[in-house]
Design a protein around this motif. Structure first.
Motif, mmCIF file in Angstrom:
data_model
loop_
_atom_site.group_PDB
_atom_site.id
_atom_site.type_symbol
_atom_site.label_atom_id
_atom_site.label_comp_id
_atom_site.label_asym_id
_atom_site.label_seq_id
_atom_site.Cartn_x
_atom_site.Cartn_y
_atom_site.Cartn_z
ATOM 1 N N LEU A 107 0.823 -1.175 -0.079
ATOM 2 C CA LEU A 107 -0.012 0.014 -0.068
ATOM 3 C C LEU A 107 1.019 1.177 0.166
ATOM 4 N N TYR A 110 0.246 6.889 1.790
ATOM 5 C CA TYR A 110 -1.092 7.455 1.726
ATOM 6 C C TYR A 110 -1.034 8.131 3.230
ATOM 7 N N ARG A 116 -6.714 2.287 3.128
ATOM 8 C CA ARG A 116 -6.719 1.433 1.940
ATOM 9 C C ARG A 116 -7.318 -0.056 2.435
ATOM 10 N N VAL A 118 -7.498 -4.607 1.868
ATOM 11 C CA VAL A 118 -6.614 -5.614 1.242
ATOM 12 C C VAL A 118 -7.457 -6.978 1.618
#
Length: 213
Positions: A107, A110, A116, A118
């Motif tokens: 990832l 950010y 994010r 997964v």
């Protein structure tokens, strides 16, 4: 009225049977060989026959938060097929990754209040790190049984609803002195009540800030 009474009898009988289904609770305690409680040890149980099948569903958040330059929680149990969110609550950016054979991912950078996710589709251990902050480490234990829990700060856990009969218990924890950081033990669950297990293990601190296992 006769048919209605018959249907009501079936409903009542079915409810009675369901409420009295045989099952037991596993009560486990994990401590060091010196007697200190071991937190974040994961126990999974695989009944030889009967019981629920499949990965199950757990009532804790499928979330691995980044806050105060750390992952929270240190160990997260998720079922196979779960999507885990990775929210960043820090004022700095993170770059989360795993090189674990169970599930490799990355990832990229950010920032704050971004997230994010997964999906983990294979049982096993996923060791996490941050490519920016070497001291950050955490683990996701992806399980394929509904009978799973981790120890609390007191080294205790409870797994409810084990079917009676023989089963295989797995105890896993990061940095535990055992092959694959895991101990396996045969147990037998009673038709009702509890089965109690106590473990004394050696747990080593990470060798370096980069150590994932």
């Amino acid at each position: 009225m006769g048919r209605l009474a018959f249907l009501l009898s079936i409903i009542i009988s079915t409810g009675f049977i369901a409420s009295n289904a045989v099952a037991a609770d596993l009560v486990a305690q994990v401590k060091t060989t010196a007697g200190a409680p071991v937190e974040d040890a994961v126990v999974t149980v695989y009944p030889a026959s009967g019981g629920d099948t499949g990965p199950g569903h757990f009532d804790w958040p499928m979330k691995m938060t980044q806050q105060n330059i750390s992952f929270h929680p240190f160990v997260l149990i998720v079922p196979v097929g779960a999507s885990v969110s990775f929210p960043n609550l820090d004022n700095v950016r993170h770059h989360v990754y795993s090189f674990s054979p169970t599930h490799q991912f990355e990832l990229k950078l950010y920032g704050k209040d971004d997230t994010r996710s997964v999906k983990f589709d294979k049982a096993g251990v996923v060791a996490l790190g941050c490519n920016i902050h070497d001291k950050m480490a955490a683990f996701i234990k992806v399980v394929d049984t509904p009978y799973a829990a981790k120890t609390d700060a007191g080294g205790n856990l409870v797994i409810h609803g084990l079917p009676p009969g023989p089963a295989t218990l797995h105890l896993w924890r990061p940095y535990m002195k055992a092959p694959g950081n895991e101990i396996t033990k045969a147990i037998t669950a009673p038709a009702s009540g509890q089965v109690a297990e106590t473990f004394a293990v050696e747990v080593h601190p990470p060798a370096t800030a980069h150590s994932m296992y």
